[in-house]
Design a protein around this motif. Structure first.
Motif, mmCIF file in Angstrom:
data_model
loop_
_atom_site.group_PDB
_atom_site.id
_atom_site.type_symbol
_atom_site.label_atom_id
_atom_site.label_comp_id
_atom_site.label_asym_id
_atom_site.label_seq_id
_atom_site.Cartn_x
_atom_site.Cartn_y
_atom_site.Cartn_z
ATOM 1 N N VAL A 80 0.835 -1.204 0.000
ATOM 2 C CA VAL A 80 0.000 0.000 0.000
ATOM 3 C C VAL A 80 0.871 1.255 0.000
ATOM 4 O O VAL A 80 0.658 2.184 -0.791
ATOM 5 N N GLU A 81 1.857 1.301 0.897
ATOM 6 C CA GLU A 81 2.718 2.484 0.982
ATOM 7 C C GLU A 81 3.527 2.677 -0.293
ATOM 8 O O GLU A 81 3.669 3.802 -0.789
ATOM 9 N N PHE A 82 4.075 1.587 -0.815
ATOM 10 C CA PHE A 82 4.883 1.691 -2.025
ATOM 11 C C PHE A 82 4.054 2.214 -3.193
ATOM 12 O O PHE A 82 4.493 3.099 -3.932
ATOM 13 N N LEU A 83 2.853 1.698 -3.363
ATOM 14 C CA LEU A 83 2.024 2.090 -4.506
ATOM 15 C C LEU A 83 1.579 3.543 -4.413
ATOM 16 O O LEU A 83 1.533 4.244 -5.430
ATOM 17 N N ILE A 84 1.250 4.031 -3.199
ATOM 18 C CA ILE A 84 0.836 5.432 -3.101
ATOM 19 C C ILE A 84 2.031 6.354 -3.324
ATOM 20 O O ILE A 84 1.908 7.422 -3.932
ATOM 21 N N LEU A 85 3.223 5.942 -2.870
ATOM 22 C CA LEU A 85 4.418 6.746 -3.158
ATOM 23 C C LEU A 85 4.690 6.780 -4.660
ATOM 24 O O LEU A 85 5.046 7.834 -5.217
ATOM 25 N N ARG A 86 4.528 5.640 -5.304
ATOM 26 C CA ARG A 86 4.754 5.588 -6.754
ATOM 27 C C ARG A 86 3.764 6.477 -7.503
ATOM 28 O O ARG A 86 4.109 7.090 -8.516
ATOM 29 N N GLU A 87 2.538 6.570 -6.984
ATOM 30 C CA GLU A 87 1.536 7.429 -7.613
ATOM 31 C C GLU A 87 1.812 8.910 -7.354
ATOM 32 O O GLU A 87 1.687 9.755 -8.247
ATOM 33 N N LEU A 88 2.207 9.237 -6.118
ATOM 34 C CA LEU A 88 2.338 10.638 -5.730
ATOM 35 C C LEU A 88 3.682 11.252 -6.099
ATOM 36 O O LEU A 88 3.764 12.465 -6.328
ATOM 37 N N TYR A 89 4.750 10.444 -6.136
ATOM 38 C CA TYR A 89 6.093 11.000 -6.348
ATOM 39 C C TYR A 89 6.177 11.870 -7.603
ATOM 40 O O TYR A 89 6.620 13.030 -7.527
ATOM 41 N N PRO A 90 5.774 11.402 -8.776
ATOM 42 C CA PRO A 90 5.889 12.262 -9.967
ATOM 43 C C PRO A 90 4.969 13.477 -9.913
ATOM 44 O O PRO A 90 5.293 14.524 -10.490
ATOM 45 N N LYS A 91 3.846 13.374 -9.224
ATOM 46 C CA LYS A 91 2.929 14.511 -9.137
ATOM 47 C C LYS A 91 3.498 15.625 -8.270
ATOM 48 O O LYS A 91 3.390 16.808 -8.603
ATOM 49 N N PHE A 92 4.120 15.257 -7.150
ATOM 50 C CA PHE A 92 4.682 16.274 -6.270
ATOM 51 C C PHE A 92 5.968 16.886 -6.830
ATOM 52 O O PHE A 92 6.396 17.938 -6.339
ATOM 53 N N LEU A 93 6.560 16.270 -7.844
ATOM 54 C CA LEU A 93 7.720 16.886 -8.483
ATOM 55 C C LEU A 93 7.375 18.246 -9.069
ATOM 56 O O LEU A 93 8.244 19.107 -9.244
ATOM 57 N N ASN A 94 6.112 18.456 -9.375
ATOM 58 C CA ASN A 94 5.658 19.713 -9.961
ATOM 59 C C ASN A 94 5.132 20.697 -8.914
ATOM 60 O O ASN A 94 4.549 21.727 -9.275
ATOM 61 N N VAL A 95 5.313 20.380 -7.620
ATOM 62 C CA VAL A 95 4.882 21.271 -6.545
ATOM 63 C C VAL A 95 6.123 21.706 -5.768
ATOM 64 O O VAL A 95 6.618 20.954 -4.920
ATOM 65 N N PRO A 96 6.673 22.899 -6.056
ATOM 66 C CA PRO A 96 7.912 23.326 -5.393
ATOM 67 C C PRO A 96 7.795 23.302 -3.869
ATOM 68 O O PRO A 96 6.836 23.802 -3.291
ATOM 69 N N GLY A 97 8.774 22.654 -3.225
ATOM 70 C CA GLY A 97 8.825 22.613 -1.773
ATOM 71 C C GLY A 97 8.029 21.502 -1.135
ATOM 72 O O GLY A 97 8.081 21.326 0.081
ATOM 73 N N CYS A 98 7.268 20.730 -1.920
ATOM 74 C CA CYS A 98 6.435 19.652 -1.386
ATOM 75 C C CYS A 98 6.839 18.335 -2.032
ATOM 76 O O CYS A 98 6.870 18.233 -3.268
ATOM 77 N N ASN A 99 7.113 17.323 -1.207
ATOM 78 C CA ASN A 99 7.672 16.077 -1.730
ATOM 79 C C ASN A 99 7.158 14.862 -0.977
ATOM 80 O O ASN A 99 6.632 14.963 0.135
ATOM 81 N N VAL A 100 7.351 13.703 -1.602
ATOM 82 C CA VAL A 100 7.298 12.408 -0.927
ATOM 83 C C VAL A 100 8.587 11.686 -1.311
ATOM 84 O O VAL A 100 9.211 12.015 -2.334
ATOM 85 N N PRO A 101 9.020 10.696 -0.533
ATOM 86 C CA PRO A 101 10.239 9.961 -0.891
ATOM 87 C C PRO A 101 10.064 9.218 -2.217
ATOM 88 O O PRO A 101 8.967 8.744 -2.541
ATOM 89 N N ARG A 102 11.147 9.104 -2.950
ATOM 90 C CA ARG A 102 11.105 8.345 -4.200
ATOM 91 C C ARG A 102 11.102 6.852 -3.889
ATOM 92 O O ARG A 102 12.021 6.336 -3.252
ATOM 93 N N PRO A 103 10.074 6.111 -4.314
ATOM 94 C CA PRO A 103 10.044 4.666 -4.056
ATOM 95 C C PRO A 103 11.019 3.932 -4.980
ATOM 96 O O PRO A 103 11.145 4.278 -6.155
ATOM 97 N N ILE A 104 11.681 2.910 -4.462
ATOM 98 C CA ILE A 104 12.665 2.151 -5.244
ATOM 99 C C ILE A 104 12.143 0.751 -5.574
ATOM 100 O O ILE A 104 12.031 0.376 -6.738
ATOM 101 N N LEU A 105 11.803 -0.032 -4.567
ATOM 102 C CA LEU A 105 11.298 -1.389 -4.823
ATOM 103 C C LEU A 105 10.478 -1.859 -3.638
ATOM 104 O O LEU A 105 10.576 -1.322 -2.526
ATOM 105 N N VAL A 106 9.648 -2.867 -3.867
ATOM 106 C CA VAL A 106 8.810 -3.424 -2.818
ATOM 107 C C VAL A 106 8.908 -4.942 -2.840
ATOM 108 O O VAL A 106 9.033 -5.556 -3.906
ATOM 109 N N VAL A 107 8.911 -5.550 -1.656
ATOM 110 C CA VAL A 107 8.903 -7.006 -1.505
ATOM 111 C C VAL A 107 7.741 -7.344 -0.576
ATOM 112 O O VAL A 107 7.915 -7.471 0.643
ATOM 113 N N PRO A 108 6.522 -7.477 -1.116
ATOM 114 C CA PRO A 108 5.336 -7.670 -0.265
ATOM 115 C C PRO A 108 5.436 -8.875 0.659
ATOM 116 O O PRO A 108 5.001 -8.808 1.816
#
Length: 352
Positions: A80-108
């Protein structure tokens, strides 16, 4: 340092493959910098040397704890956490000063995922440096971080979208509230009136009855507060999405507002300073969407119940902290006992 024993598979190969595919770099070595054990998770800080230079990564492994059983039993939280980070990370790249960590990989199957390390300091630690006498420039910097918190939360609402759910959505809040009320009942703290939990149960049921059949919902972080926000040169980064789901629209907003109120109980915090931080947050959040007051009250009831429960369960040894706990506890109990209670949801955003 070698990987700890909790990692029961070749994590190095997974990291090497992922970094090669995502960034086109070759992994040369990998080791553990530090391991931090938390009640609901295990955090491992990793140093990876690659052909493109050093990379710092963070591995988070979910710990199945009785207190969050309702969350971890529902879905695989690493996924759940990995997928929401994957969804939000590119979107927040366009919001200066607001971020989420970049997700790398998941092992459920191992209840873990890996993300990019974020440099900075927890916002709560920065706030702990604020005392009655505060340098003006330090306060201004902190106010700006809180403004970004408001902006981040508004963007989360926009990115996940506002929908209208069925009344079944209330069951999630009701269940969480009931878990805390049961703890309060079992503890039987003498500072709590005998009829307190009965009164709260009646109040939340009444608000659910009044709230309507199509409450507004959006994606909610679940534990949005300065303890889960890293501040640094790139603005703020929101972390720890454990329990992320679609929920009542005011949930995260009122989590912050009740926390501002609670922080005013801290003896060494200036109330004027806390108000300045709150106003910064509100400026970033902007005009809240209009909702029915009972929907807001359902969320606020939950947060205040959680606060009461925390003050009862945590008995600090430090005298000053005990005094602060008592102030907060009395304030939240008084809110429930007052038939003319006021909500922290803005009046101008309340549907008549």
């Amino acid at each position: 340092m070698k990987m700890p024993d909790i990692i029961q598979f070749d994590l190095r190969d997974l990291i090497a493959t992922t970094l090669s595919e995502q960034d086109g770099v070759r992994l040369e070595s990998v080791g553990v910098i530090n391991t931090v054990h938390r009640p609901f998770s295990r955090i491992i800080f990793i140093r990876a040397l690659t052909s493109g230079g050093e990379r710092k990564l963070v591995l988070k492994q979910i710990v199945h704890h009785s207190a969050n059983k309702s969350i971890t039993d529902r879905e695989n939280q690493a996924q759940v956490e990995f997928l929401i980070l994957r969804e939000l990370y590119p979107k927040f790249l366009n919001v200066p000063g607001c971020n989420v960590p970049r997700p790398i990989l998941v092992v459920p199957e191992q209840d873990l995922y890996i993300m990019e390390f974020v440099d900075g300091q927890l916002l709560v630690e920065m706030l702990n440096g604020i005392r009655l006498l505060t340098r003006h420039d330090s306060l201004n910097r902190l106010v700006e971080f809180y403004r970004l918190c408001g902006l981040w939360l508004r963007k989360l609402r926009e990115f996940t979208g506002v929908q209208f759910a069925s009344p079944s959505i209330y069951a999630v809040t009701l269940e969480r509230c009931e878990q805390k009320l049961n703890i309060i009942d079992r503890t039987a703290d003498p500072r709590c009136p005998r009829n307190l939990t009965e009164r709260i149960r009646s109040l939340i049921r009444d608000q659910i009855h009044r709230a309507g059949d199509r409450p507004p919902v959006a994606g909610r972080h679940g534990d949005f507060g300065n303890w889960n926000i890293i501040a640094g040169a790139n603005g703020i980064t929101v972390i720890d999405f454990l329990g992320y789901q679609e929920d009542l629209l005011p949930m995260d907003f009122l989590k912050m507002m009740t926390n501002f109120e609670d922080e005013k109980a801290y003896l060494l915090y200036s109330k004027r300073t806390i108000d300045a931080l709150k106003n910064g947050f509100l400026a970033g959040y902007g005009k809240p969407p209009e909702i029915a007051l009972p929907v807001a009250l359902i969320c606020e009831i939950l947060h205040r119940v959680c606060c009461i429960c925390a003050k009862i369960e945590n008995r600090p040894q430090n005298l000053m902290r005990r005094i602060e706990n008592n102030i907060s506890l009395k304030h939240n109990i008084a809110w429930f006992l007052n038939d003319n209670r006021k909500s922290l949801w803005p009046a101008e955003a309340t549907l008549s």
